[in-house]
Design an enzyme around this catalytic site. Structure first.
Site, short mmCIF file in Angstrom:
data_model
loop_
_atom_site.label_atom_id
_atom_site.label_comp_id
_atom_site.label_asym_id
_atom_site.label_seq_id
_atom_site.Cartn_x
_atom_site.Cartn_y
_atom_site.Cartn_z
N ASN A 131 1.44 -10.49 -9.96
CA ASN A 131 1.83 -11.65 -10.74
C ASN A 131 2.69 -11.30 -11.84
O ASN A 131 2.19 -11.13 -13.01
CB ASN A 131 0.97 -12.81 -10.93
CG ASN A 131 1.46 -14.10 -11.69
OD1 ASN A 131 2.38 -14.01 -12.29
ND2 ASN A 131 0.39 -15.29 -11.41
N CYS B 45 5.30 -19.11 -16.27
CA CYS B 45 5.28 -19.21 -14.99
C CYS B 45 6.53 -20.21 -14.51
O CYS B 45 7.10 -19.80 -13.44
CB CYS B 45 4.14 -19.46 -14.42
SG CYS B 45 2.67 -18.52 -14.96
N HIS C 68 6.70 -19.79 -7.48
CA HIS C 68 6.24 -18.84 -8.45
C HIS C 68 5.11 -18.05 -7.59
O HIS C 68 4.13 -18.78 -7.07
CB HIS C 68 5.55 -19.55 -9.82
CG HIS C 68 4.58 -18.51 -10.50
ND1 HIS C 68 4.75 -17.45 -10.92
CD2 HIS C 68 3.37 -18.81 -10.73
CE1 HIS C 68 4.01 -16.79 -11.52
NE2 HIS C 68 3.02 -17.68 -11.50
#
Length: 339
Positions: free
Chosen positions: A295, A116, A266
């Site tokens: 995501n 991430c 993020h």
């Protein structure tokens, strides 16, 4: 003086779509599509095909960039590929991609196993390569197929993650103005076990035993070869670390919160992002929240940058704060000047 600057971004997503309605139909349970959206901000996510790997997604994103970015394959002198779902243990997937993309053999290529926060780390590496004179035109590709790690009966992770890729062209430009940076980077390996695929590497090879599926206290089913996420611990880490990281970056850059034109974090999930925005006191009008494709791990930030620029939300010359955080634990933040 040479400075590193982003010149173009292109993203790519697999064709197969998994909507919240489809997810519930497959998994059942006492939940509904609106519940999923309210918590995650996700209506659907894209899923890589059975034989579609991270390199395939990354190559398609890169080819889109070559079609629109005003640069040819032969001009790239370094390839950075960021993924945690590589095609092979070895060789590096970046080497395979070099040949498939038709990059010249004098082009450097390496893999970065980062999640991430990976885009921030990739930008830091690209900046160092360019401003040290090692490379002039760098292709940074982020791509993940996390859904291949997810057990079909684990709704704790299946609602969140989607597959996708982004290609970013970073080039050397003349001038004294810093276009990317400064950076704040951090690592805390004590959190490694909270977002992990335990089995499959050298520490715990896959065996018949590691493939045995078990249900947890929430009814989520997975084996040791599947992705495991401790949501509450990840959430606590994020709320503790990200505000400090943003504050450190402002001090390091000599800027205030008001000096930053826009903030792209993020895109983990809606609930987490809203809490972060509130805690850092970022105006809603200056904060990106869009999980159209779920995501997508290291690709969420470049995907957001590309979309925000196309929509006119951010414009050339704007100062944008980028913050990545998650698996590792690992985190990073930087400022970029829009191109």
């Amino acid at each position: 003086m040479k400075a590193a600057s982003i010149q173009c971004i292109a993203s790519y997503f697999p064709a197969t779509e998994l909507t919240n309605e489809m997810l519930i139909e497959q998994m059942g349970g006492d939940w509904n599509p609106q519940d999923i959206y309210d918590k995650t901000g996700i209506l659907s996510r894209r899923i890589a095909g059975e034989n579609e790997c991270s390199s395939d997604l990354g190559i398609k994103a890169a080819n889109k960039l070559f079609e629109t970015g005003g640069i040819s394959h032969q001009e790239i002198d370094f390839l950075i590929f960021c993924t945690q779902s590589p095609d092979y243990f070895l060789p590096a997937t970046a080497c395979v991609m070099q040949e498939k993309l038709g990059l010249r053999t004098s082009c450097g290529a390496l893999d970065v196993n980062q999640g991430c926060s990976g885009y921030i780390y990739g930008l830091a590496l690209a900046k160092g390569l360019i401003e040290s004179g090692i490379a002039g035109k760098i292709l940074l590709i982020t791509a993940e197929t996390y859904t291949k790690f997810i057990n079909p009966r684990d709704r704790s992770t299946r609602t969140i993650f989607g597959d996708g890729a982004a290609a970013t062209l970073i080039v050397s430009v003349d001038g004294d103005e810093e276009k990317i940076g400064p950076f704040v980077l951090g690592t805390d390996g004590r959190g490694a076990e909270n977002l992990i695929v335990p089995a499959g590497g050298m520490r715990m090879p896959k065996t018949v035993e590691t493939l045995v599926e078990r249900a947890d206290e929430g009814g989520n089913v997975r084996s040791l070869a599947n992705l495991y996420m401790n949501g509450p611990e990840i959430f606590n880490f994020t709320l503790k670390t990200v505000p400090k990281t943003a504050a450190e970056l402002l001090v390091k850059s000599g800027k205030s919160l008001d000096d930053v034109d826009y903030f792209i974090f993020h895109q983990a999930n809606k609930f987490m992002l809203e809490r972060l925005r509130s805690k850092i006191k970022i105006p809603e009008s200056k904060f990106w929240l869009d999980l159209e494709y779920g995501n997508t791990v290291s690709s969420t930030i470049p995907v957001a940058l590309e979309k925000a620029k196309k929509q006119g939300t951010i414009r050339a010359g704007d100062e944008v704060m980028l913050v990545g955080f998650g698996v590792g634990y690992s985190w990073g933040a930087t400022l970029v000047k829009m191109w």
